[in-house]
Design a protein around this motif. Structure first.
Motif, PDB file in Angstrom:
ATOM      1  N   HIS A 101       0.826  -1.225   0.227  1.00  0.00           N
ATOM      2  CA  HIS A 101      -0.035  -0.125  -0.061  1.00  0.00           C
ATOM      3  C   HIS A 101       0.801   1.473  -0.331  1.00  0.00           C
ATOM      4  O   HIS A 101       1.622   0.884   0.793  1.00  0.00           O
ATOM      5  CB  HIS A 101      -1.054   0.328   1.212  1.00  0.00           C
ATOM      6  CG  HIS A 101      -1.758   0.977   0.950  1.00  0.00           C
ATOM      7  ND1 HIS A 101      -1.737   2.177   1.977  1.00  0.00           N
ATOM      8  CD2 HIS A 101      -3.101   0.929   0.282  1.00  0.00           C
ATOM      9  CE1 HIS A 101      -3.197   3.383   1.504  1.00  0.00           C
ATOM     10  NE2 HIS A 101      -3.813   2.240   0.728  1.00  0.00           N
ATOM     11  N   LYS A 102       0.828   2.231  -1.533  1.00  0.00           N
ATOM     12  CA  LYS A 102       1.612   3.604  -0.966  1.00  0.00           C
ATOM     13  C   LYS A 102       0.328   4.105  -0.875  1.00  0.00           C
ATOM     14  O   LYS A 102      -0.954   4.976  -1.422  1.00  0.00           O
ATOM     15  CB  LYS A 102       1.808   3.534  -2.405  1.00  0.00           C
ATOM     16  CG  LYS A 102       2.498   4.882  -2.033  1.00  0.00           C
ATOM     17  CD  LYS A 102       3.445   5.261  -4.226  1.00  0.00           C
ATOM     18  CE  LYS A 102       4.186   6.245  -3.670  1.00  0.00           C
ATOM     19  NZ  LYS A 102       5.225   6.596  -2.165  1.00  0.00           N
ATOM     20  N   GLY A 103       0.290   5.259   0.576  1.00  0.00           N
ATOM     21  CA  GLY A 103      -0.795   6.302   0.610  1.00  0.00           C
ATOM     22  C   GLY A 103      -0.331   7.314   0.293  1.00  0.00           C
ATOM     23  O   GLY A 103       0.904   8.210  -0.693  1.00  0.00           O
ATOM     24  N   VAL A 104      -1.455   8.221  -0.079  1.00  0.00           N
ATOM     25  CA  VAL A 104      -2.089   9.105  -0.578  1.00  0.00           C
ATOM     26  C   VAL A 104      -2.325  10.480   0.357  1.00  0.00           C
ATOM     27  O   VAL A 104      -3.372  10.157   1.029  1.00  0.00           O
ATOM     28  CB  VAL A 104      -2.843   9.476  -1.799  1.00  0.00           C
ATOM     29  CG1 VAL A 104      -3.384  10.845  -1.641  1.00  0.00           C
ATOM     30  CG2 VAL A 104      -2.533   8.891  -2.778  1.00  0.00           C
ATOM     31  N   GLY A 105      -1.482  11.472   0.990  1.00  0.00           N
ATOM     32  CA  GLY A 105      -1.627  12.272   1.864  1.00  0.00           C
ATOM     33  C   GLY A 105      -1.364  11.765   3.770  1.00  0.00           C
ATOM     34  O   GLY A 105      -0.852  10.161   3.590  1.00  0.00           O
ATOM     35  N   PRO A 106      -2.023  12.195   4.264  1.00  0.00           N
ATOM     36  CA  PRO A 106      -1.477  12.118   5.886  1.00  0.00           C
ATOM     37  C   PRO A 106      -2.262  11.054   6.347  1.00  0.00           C
ATOM     38  O   PRO A 106      -3.460  10.234   5.780  1.00  0.00           O
ATOM     39  CB  PRO A 106      -1.894  13.061   6.779  1.00  0.00           C
ATOM     40  CG  PRO A 106      -2.744  14.050   6.197  1.00  0.00           C
ATOM     41  CD  PRO A 106      -2.874  13.370   4.776  1.00  0.00           C
ATOM     42  N   THR A 107      -0.976   9.964   7.552  1.00  0.00           N
ATOM     43  CA  THR A 107      -2.238   8.897   8.205  1.00  0.00           C
ATOM     44  C   THR A 107      -3.349   9.973   9.152  1.00  0.00           C
ATOM     45  O   THR A 107      -3.130  10.963  10.314  1.00  0.00           O
ATOM     46  CB  THR A 107      -1.353   8.321   9.115  1.00  0.00           C
ATOM     47  OG1 THR A 107      -0.639   7.691   8.707  1.00  0.00           O
ATOM     48  CG2 THR A 107      -2.701   7.201   9.698  1.00  0.00           C
ATOM     49  N   ASN A 108      -4.066   9.486   9.189  1.00  0.00           N
ATOM     50  CA  ASN A 108      -5.657  10.200  10.469  1.00  0.00           C
ATOM     51  C   ASN A 108      -5.665   8.445  11.382  1.00  0.00           C
ATOM     52  O   ASN A 108      -5.161   7.378  11.072  1.00  0.00           O
ATOM     53  CB  ASN A 108      -6.806  10.112   9.626  1.00  0.00           C
ATOM     54  CG  ASN A 108      -6.922  11.212   8.584  1.00  0.00           C
ATOM     55  OD1 ASN A 108      -5.746  11.920   8.590  1.00  0.00           O
ATOM     56  ND2 ASN A 108      -7.276  11.092   7.317  1.00  0.00           N
ATOM     57  N   SER A 109      -6.237   9.402  12.350  1.00  0.00           N
ATOM     58  CA  SER A 109      -5.675   8.038  13.994  1.00  0.00           C
ATOM     59  C   SER A 109      -7.285   9.296  15.124  1.00  0.00           C
ATOM     60  O   SER A 109      -6.876  10.421  14.862  1.00  0.00           O
ATOM     61  CB  SER A 109      -4.292   8.489  14.758  1.00  0.00           C
ATOM     62  OG  SER A 109      -3.910   7.909  13.714  1.00  0.00           O
ATOM     63  N   ASN A 110      -7.565   8.188  15.395  1.00  0.00           N
ATOM     64  CA  ASN A 110      -8.971   8.271  16.221  1.00  0.00           C
ATOM     65  C   ASN A 110      -8.524   6.926  17.841  1.00  0.00           C
ATOM     66  O   ASN A 110      -8.153   5.745  17.336  1.00  0.00           O
ATOM     67  CB  ASN A 110      -9.849   8.338  15.472  1.00  0.00           C
ATOM     68  CG  ASN A 110     -10.726   8.806  16.958  1.00  0.00           C
ATOM     69  OD1 ASN A 110     -10.793   9.311  17.407  1.00  0.00           O
ATOM     70  ND2 ASN A 110     -12.546   7.518  16.613  1.00  0.00           N
ATOM     71  N   TYR A 111      -8.301   8.043  18.815  1.00  0.00           N
ATOM     72  CA  TYR A 111      -8.046   7.033  20.086  1.00  0.00           C
ATOM     73  C   TYR A 111      -9.426   7.160  20.659  1.00  0.00           C
ATOM     74  O   TYR A 111     -10.353   7.774  20.729  1.00  0.00           O
ATOM     75  CB  TYR A 111      -7.095   7.597  20.501  1.00  0.00           C
ATOM     76  CG  TYR A 111      -6.972   6.794  21.988  1.00  0.00           C
ATOM     77  CD1 TYR A 111      -7.181   7.763  23.463  1.00  0.00           C
ATOM     78  CD2 TYR A 111      -6.824   5.574  22.653  1.00  0.00           C
ATOM     79  CE1 TYR A 111      -7.490   7.069  24.587  1.00  0.00           C
ATOM     80  CE2 TYR A 111      -6.247   5.590  23.874  1.00  0.00           C
ATOM     81  CZ  TYR A 111      -6.568   5.967  24.731  1.00  0.00           C
ATOM     82  OH  TYR A 111      -6.492   5.431  25.978  1.00  0.00           O
ATOM     83  N   ASN A 112      -9.453   5.790  20.904  1.00  0.00           N
ATOM     84  CA  ASN A 112     -11.306   5.720  21.417  1.00  0.00           C
ATOM     85  C   ASN A 112     -11.157   5.103  23.152  1.00  0.00           C
ATOM     86  O   ASN A 112     -10.626   3.991  23.887  1.00  0.00           O
ATOM     87  CB  ASN A 112     -11.942   4.807  21.625  1.00  0.00           C
ATOM     88  CG  ASN A 112     -12.995   4.374  22.264  1.00  0.00           C
ATOM     89  OD1 ASN A 112     -13.189   4.470  22.683  1.00  0.00           O
ATOM     90  ND2 ASN A 112     -13.350   2.966  22.142  1.00  0.00           N
ATOM     91  N   GLY A 113     -10.717   7.272  24.228  1.00  0.00           N
ATOM     92  CA  GLY A 113     -10.258   6.562  25.220  1.00  0.00           C
ATOM     93  C   GLY A 113     -11.254   6.059  26.189  1.00  0.00           C
ATOM     94  O   GLY A 113     -10.872   6.616  27.810  1.00  0.00           O
ATOM     95  N   THR A 114     -12.858   5.688  25.692  1.00  0.00           N
ATOM     96  CA  THR A 114     -14.109   5.154  26.791  1.00  0.00           C
ATOM     97  C   THR A 114     -14.215   4.133  26.723  1.00  0.00           C
ATOM     98  O   THR A 114     -13.033   3.173  26.754  1.00  0.00           O
ATOM     99  CB  THR A 114     -15.185   5.669  26.121  1.00  0.00           C
ATOM    100  OG1 THR A 114     -15.436   4.745  24.783  1.00  0.00           O
ATOM    101  CG2 THR A 114     -15.450   6.969  25.092  1.00  0.00           C
ATOM    102  N   SER A 115     -14.692   3.198  27.653  1.00  0.00           N
ATOM    103  CA  SER A 115     -14.756   2.292  27.960  1.00  0.00           C
ATOM    104  C   SER A 115     -15.537   0.705  26.971  1.00  0.00           C
ATOM    105  O   SER A 115     -15.432  -0.048  27.494  1.00  0.00           O
ATOM    106  CB  SER A 115     -15.694   1.855  28.958  1.00  0.00           C
ATOM    107  OG  SER A 115     -16.680   2.029  29.556  1.00  0.00           O
ATOM    108  N   ARG A 116     -15.997   1.541  26.207  1.00  0.00           N
ATOM    109  CA  ARG A 116     -17.107   0.511  24.599  1.00  0.00           C
ATOM    110  C   ARG A 116     -16.374   0.829  23.880  1.00  0.00           C
ATOM    111  O   ARG A 116     -15.513   1.883  23.529  1.00  0.00           O
ATOM    112  CB  ARG A 116     -18.791   1.638  25.137  1.00  0.00           C
ATOM    113  CG  ARG A 116     -19.158   1.218  25.952  1.00  0.00           C
ATOM    114  CD  ARG A 116     -20.597   2.202  26.327  1.00  0.00           C
ATOM    115  NE  ARG A 116     -21.319   2.337  27.559  1.00  0.00           N
ATOM    116  CZ  ARG A 116     -20.989   3.173  28.070  1.00  0.00           C
ATOM    117  NH1 ARG A 116     -20.143   4.278  28.857  1.00  0.00           N
ATOM    118  NH2 ARG A 116     -21.728   3.456  29.491  1.00  0.00           N
ATOM    119  N   VAL A 117     -17.315   0.586  22.807  1.00  0.00           N
ATOM    120  CA  VAL A 117     -16.452   0.663  21.552  1.00  0.00           C
ATOM    121  C   VAL A 117     -16.961   1.540  20.687  1.00  0.00           C
ATOM    122  O   VAL A 117     -18.270   1.791  20.768  1.00  0.00           O
ATOM    123  CB  VAL A 117     -17.343  -0.733  20.488  1.00  0.00           C
ATOM    124  CG1 VAL A 117     -16.787  -0.710  19.553  1.00  0.00           C
ATOM    125  CG2 VAL A 117     -16.476  -2.349  21.381  1.00  0.00           C
TER     126      VAL A 117
END
Length: 224
Positions: A101-117
């Motif tokens: 995989h060759k990416g286009v643009g930045p990597t996006n990230s999301n942290y789930n700080g809760t106790s649920r999905v």
């Protein structure tokens, strides 16, 4: 600044990430969760692999091949009974590798700080083009090489693919985990042999060529 949304449905905490930004969590109530009809999305455990070869060249960086002619220093010479071959470039696929995989643009990230999905939605914020990468020494054109690879492995490849702005994907993020998303182009790795045949039927030195050719546009997801 991109639009940020968050919502809660049933026991799932939902996030929406726009342009790489992360929304604050919205805590869910205790009502029954809605049944999802979406197909499961593959989430990996590590970032995408980088190509294993160094010194890869883009198609625009390849030097044009000179016309294939007779090598005068090699017999047989141009006599009526001399052996003759049609001058041509030859490429023979040998080994089909994996997809990279060759990416286009930045990597996006999301942290789930809760106790649920949590439900994370990622949206591509750039448009970019990805082409063929190949090691130096290819005889003949990139298009001829692609045609040989397609014929041998019965795949559909192309010299260039465009990953476009606005494409989105949604995936569940487990509690206390980060989902990372990179949009771009998957490319097929192939190793083959390239050489010239001259009119006196002599051949040039055979070279091993490694190439990465666009296969499909898509997301690569992984958790950390």
């Amino acid at each position: 600044m991109g639009i940020i949304k968050s919502s809660a449905v049933g026991s799932v905490v939902a996030f929406t990430v726009m342009s790489g930004l992360m929304a604050a969590p919205a805590y869910a109530d205790e009502t029954p969760a809605a049944t999802s009809t979406e197909e499961p999305v593959e989430v990996n455990t590590a970032p995408p692999q980088e190509p294993e070869e160094t010194g890869l060249l883009e198609e625009s960086e390849l030097e044009p091949e000179p016309e294939v002619t007779t090598r005068p220093e090699k017999p047989p010479f141009d006599t009526p009974d001399a052996e003759y071959c049609s001058p041509r470039n030859v490429y023979v696929p040998k080994t089909k590798g994996g997809t990279y995989h060759k990416g286009v643009g930045p990597t996006n990230s999301n942290y789930n700080g809760t106790s649920r999905v949590a439900r994370s939605t990622f949206v591509s914020d750039v448009t970019g083009e990805v082409g063929v990468s190949v090691t130096a020494g290819l005889s003949g054109s990139v298009s001829a090489m692609i045609a040989e690879i397609e014929g041998k492995y019965e795949v559909n490849l192309t010299a260039k693919l465009t990953a476009k702005l606005g494409n989105s994907i949604a995936v569940d993020t487990p509690p206390k985990k980060t989902t990372n998303a990179k949009y771009g182009v998957y490319r097929l790795k192939n190793t083959g042999t390239s050489y010239k045949i001259y009119s006196n039927c002599q051949t040039s030195t055979k070279k091993t060529i490694t190439s990465y050719t666009p296969l499909k546009v898509g997301w690569y997801l992984w958790e950390s």
